[in-house]
Design a protein around this motif. Structure first.
Motif, PDB file in Angstrom:
ATOM      1  N   LYS A   1       0.697  -1.184  -0.056  1.00 51.70           N
ATOM      2  CA  LYS A   1      -0.233   0.174  -0.222  1.00 51.70           C
ATOM      3  C   LYS A   1       0.784   1.058   0.315  1.00 51.70           C
ATOM      4  O   LYS A   1       1.744   1.271   0.497  1.00 51.70           O
ATOM      5  CB  LYS A   1      -0.746  -0.285   1.152  1.00 51.70           C
ATOM      6  N   MET A   2       0.181   2.563  -0.660  1.00 49.28           N
ATOM      7  CA  MET A   2       1.328   3.688  -0.870  1.00 49.28           C
ATOM      8  C   MET A   2       0.998   4.152   0.443  1.00 49.28           C
ATOM      9  O   MET A   2      -0.234   3.768   1.177  1.00 49.28           O
ATOM     10  CB  MET A   2       0.163   4.290  -2.068  1.00 49.28           C
ATOM     11  N   LYS A   3       2.137   4.741   1.227  1.00 47.06           N
ATOM     12  CA  LYS A   3       1.918   5.332   2.906  1.00 47.06           C
ATOM     13  C   LYS A   3       2.928   6.490   2.433  1.00 47.06           C
ATOM     14  O   LYS A   3       3.739   6.875   2.183  1.00 47.06           O
ATOM     15  CB  LYS A   3       2.472   4.871   3.427  1.00 47.06           C
ATOM     16  N   ASN A   4       2.305   7.951   2.704  1.00 47.00           N
ATOM     17  CA  ASN A   4       2.728   9.499   2.410  1.00 47.00           C
ATOM     18  C   ASN A   4       3.881   8.831   4.184  1.00 47.00           C
ATOM     19  O   ASN A   4       3.367   8.614   4.851  1.00 47.00           O
ATOM     20  CB  ASN A   4       2.054  10.353   2.953  1.00 47.00           C
ATOM     21  N   PRO A   5       4.985  10.107   4.366  1.00 43.81           N
ATOM     22  CA  PRO A   5       5.714  10.434   6.077  1.00 43.81           C
ATOM     23  C   PRO A   5       4.345  10.620   6.987  1.00 43.81           C
ATOM     24  O   PRO A   5       3.930  11.186   6.332  1.00 43.81           O
ATOM     25  CB  PRO A   5       6.748  10.940   5.023  1.00 43.81           C
ATOM     26  N   ALA A   6       5.317   9.505   7.661  1.00 51.83           N
ATOM     27  CA  ALA A   6       4.048  10.285   8.577  1.00 51.83           C
ATOM     28  C   ALA A   6       4.624  11.608   9.132  1.00 51.83           C
ATOM     29  O   ALA A   6       5.217  11.942   8.851  1.00 51.83           O
ATOM     30  CB  ALA A   6       4.862   9.317  10.143  1.00 51.83           C
ATOM     31  N   VAL A   7       3.578  12.250  10.134  1.00 53.84           N
ATOM     32  CA  VAL A   7       3.310  13.604   9.852  1.00 53.84           C
ATOM     33  C   VAL A   7       3.470  14.067  11.987  1.00 53.84           C
ATOM     34  O   VAL A   7       3.052  13.663  11.790  1.00 53.84           O
ATOM     35  CB  VAL A   7       2.678  14.979  10.009  1.00 53.84           C
ATOM     36  N   HIS A   8       5.186  14.461  12.061  1.00 57.40           N
ATOM     37  CA  HIS A   8       5.289  13.902  13.973  1.00 57.40           C
ATOM     38  C   HIS A   8       5.009  16.042  14.048  1.00 57.40           C
ATOM     39  O   HIS A   8       5.879  16.724  13.840  1.00 57.40           O
ATOM     40  CB  HIS A   8       7.285  13.734  13.480  1.00 57.40           C
ATOM     41  N   LEU A   9       4.586  15.671  15.213  1.00 57.25           N
ATOM     42  CA  LEU A   9       4.627  17.062  15.760  1.00 57.25           C
ATOM     43  C   LEU A   9       5.160  17.624  16.354  1.00 57.25           C
ATOM     44  O   LEU A   9       4.661  17.133  18.280  1.00 57.25           O
ATOM     45  CB  LEU A   9       2.734  17.123  15.550  1.00 57.25           C
TER      46      LEU A   9
ATOM     47  N   VAL B   1       3.483  14.144  18.649  1.00 60.67           N
ATOM     48  CA  VAL B   1       2.221  13.746  17.808  1.00 60.67           C
ATOM     49  C   VAL B   1       2.423  13.161  16.570  1.00 60.67           C
ATOM     50  O   VAL B   1       2.974  14.003  16.192  1.00 60.67           O
ATOM     51  CB  VAL B   1       1.026  15.040  18.398  1.00 60.67           C
ATOM     52  N   THR B   2       2.464  12.482  16.605  1.00 59.98           N
ATOM     53  CA  THR B   2       2.263  11.828  15.364  1.00 59.98           C
ATOM     54  C   THR B   2       1.082  11.676  14.527  1.00 59.98           C
ATOM     55  O   THR B   2      -0.169  10.820  14.827  1.00 59.98           O
ATOM     56  CB  THR B   2       2.941   9.724  15.394  1.00 59.98           C
ATOM     57  N   LEU B   3       0.788  11.860  13.259  1.00 57.58           N
ATOM     58  CA  LEU B   3       0.270  12.161  12.405  1.00 57.58           C
ATOM     59  C   LEU B   3       0.062  10.653  11.269  1.00 57.58           C
ATOM     60  O   LEU B   3       1.148  11.372  10.539  1.00 57.58           O
ATOM     61  CB  LEU B   3      -0.685  12.766  11.476  1.00 57.58           C
ATOM     62  N   ASP B   4      -0.607   9.455  11.555  1.00 55.09           N
ATOM     63  CA  ASP B   4       0.738   8.979  10.190  1.00 55.09           C
ATOM     64  C   ASP B   4      -1.007   7.670   9.203  1.00 55.09           C
ATOM     65  O   ASP B   4      -2.095   7.605  10.047  1.00 55.09           O
ATOM     66  CB  ASP B   4       0.918   7.808  10.961  1.00 55.09           C
ATOM     67  N   SER B   5      -0.938   7.764   8.151  1.00 51.32           N
ATOM     68  CA  SER B   5      -1.875   6.580   7.313  1.00 51.32           C
ATOM     69  C   SER B   5      -1.312   6.297   6.423  1.00 51.32           C
ATOM     70  O   SER B   5      -0.891   6.492   5.800  1.00 51.32           O
ATOM     71  CB  SER B   5      -3.273   7.708   7.682  1.00 51.32           C
ATOM     72  N   ILE B   6      -2.195   5.427   6.178  1.00 55.04           N
ATOM     73  CA  ILE B   6      -1.905   4.094   4.970  1.00 55.04           C
ATOM     74  C   ILE B   6      -3.015   4.752   4.188  1.00 55.04           C
ATOM     75  O   ILE B   6      -4.199   4.350   4.360  1.00 55.04           O
ATOM     76  CB  ILE B   6      -2.004   2.934   5.513  1.00 55.04           C
ATOM     77  N   THR B   7      -3.075   4.520   2.716  1.00 61.77           N
ATOM     78  CA  THR B   7      -3.908   5.440   1.251  1.00 61.77           C
ATOM     79  C   THR B   7      -4.659   3.889   1.434  1.00 61.77           C
ATOM     80  O   THR B   7      -4.036   2.291   1.375  1.00 61.77           O
ATOM     81  CB  THR B   7      -4.165   5.980   0.940  1.00 61.77           C
ATOM     82  N   GLU B   8      -6.136   3.648   0.641  1.00 55.02           N
ATOM     83  CA  GLU B   8      -6.209   2.512   0.027  1.00 55.02           C
ATOM     84  C   GLU B   8      -6.188   2.248  -1.543  1.00 55.02           C
ATOM     85  O   GLU B   8      -6.251   1.382  -2.061  1.00 55.02           O
ATOM     86  CB  GLU B   8      -7.587   2.576  -0.089  1.00 55.02           C
ATOM     87  N   MET B   9      -4.533   3.239  -1.458  1.00 57.70           N
ATOM     88  CA  MET B   9      -3.504   2.764  -3.100  1.00 57.70           C
ATOM     89  C   MET B   9      -3.135   1.704  -2.699  1.00 57.70           C
ATOM     90  O   MET B   9      -2.364   2.182  -2.264  1.00 57.70           O
ATOM     91  CB  MET B   9      -4.060   4.325  -3.692  1.00 57.70           C
ATOM     92  N   ASN B  10      -3.032   1.071  -4.027  1.00 53.53           N
ATOM     93  CA  ASN B  10      -2.019   0.046  -3.628  1.00 53.53           C
ATOM     94  C   ASN B  10      -1.365   0.547  -4.645  1.00 53.53           C
ATOM     95  O   ASN B  10      -0.898   1.499  -5.647  1.00 53.53           O
ATOM     96  CB  ASN B  10      -2.736  -1.500  -5.376  1.00 53.53           C
ATOM     97  N   GLY B  11       0.325   0.048  -4.351  1.00 48.05           N
ATOM     98  CA  GLY B  11       1.420   0.431  -4.929  1.00 48.05           C
ATOM     99  C   GLY B  11       1.783  -0.117  -6.228  1.00 48.05           C
ATOM    100  O   GLY B  11       1.462  -1.451  -6.695  1.00 48.05           O
TER     101      GLY B  11
END
Length: 182
Positions: free
Chosen positions: A67-75, A159-169
């Motif tokens: 799955k595609m994944k944007n880098p986590a955002v650390h706040l 504080v980390t914001l992280d999510s995995i998209t539903e789009m396949n790699g």
């Protein structure tokens, strides 16, 4: 994860004997509308991204799927803890701020071992006091639109914001393995 992070700090302060509430201190002072005259008001005054901790990986493997994944955002969150008291005067306001500082001096790391109610999406929160000089303090309170009240600022990390998209790699079409020798 921003609200759960701030709310657990409020909950922990209350459990530690320091009455606290969440609120925009600028609006509260402008409207004279704080809920209790003995509470510390916790206000979010800044959000910063920690780019150094950014993970460059943009794919995650889930079994046989990629799955595609944007880098986590650390706040980093900067919170202002303000004592707004109608009764007891300035001395009691100073005591309230002292109680908050003492609490965070004793417990400045919040993780799942010492804070079981911490949201599962948060690994840990680390608090460090932010020392503001007189000019910064003046600018902060001018921005908030109020006159100074006893307060202390803390930076909360991670504080980390992280999510995995539903789009396949992408499908792996070929693997190139080459060893270079001299």
């Amino acid at each position: 994860m921003i609200f759960p992070a701030i709310d657990i700090l409020r909950t922990e302060l209350i459990a530690g004997g320091v009455p606290a509430e969440l609120g925009n201190i600028g609006e509260i002072l402008a409207n004279n509308s704080h809920g209790g005259d003995e509470n510390i008001v916790i206000s979010l005054i800044n959000i910063e991204e920690n780019r150094i901790s950014r993970d460059p990986q943009n794919f995650v493997r889930n079994g046989m799927e990629i799955k595609m994944k944007n880098p986590a955002v650390h706040l980093y969150l900067t919170l202002l803890f303000t004592s707004v008291r109608d009764t007891g005067g300035y001395g009691m306001a100073l005591q309230s701020i002292q109680q908050a500082i003492s609490f965070f001096q004793r417990k400045f790391v919040f993780d799942h071992t010492n804070t079981p109610a911490l949201d599962a999406g948060i690994e840990k929160l680390i608090l460090e006091m932010v020392s503001l000089n007189l000019e910064q303090l003046h600018q902060l309170w001018a921005m908030l639109g109020g006159r100074y009240h006893p307060s202390v600022a803390y930076r909360v990390r991670m504080v980390t914001l992280d999510s995995i998209t539903e789009m396949n790699g992408p499908i792996i079409k070929e693997i190139i393995a080459g060893y270079h020798t001299k």
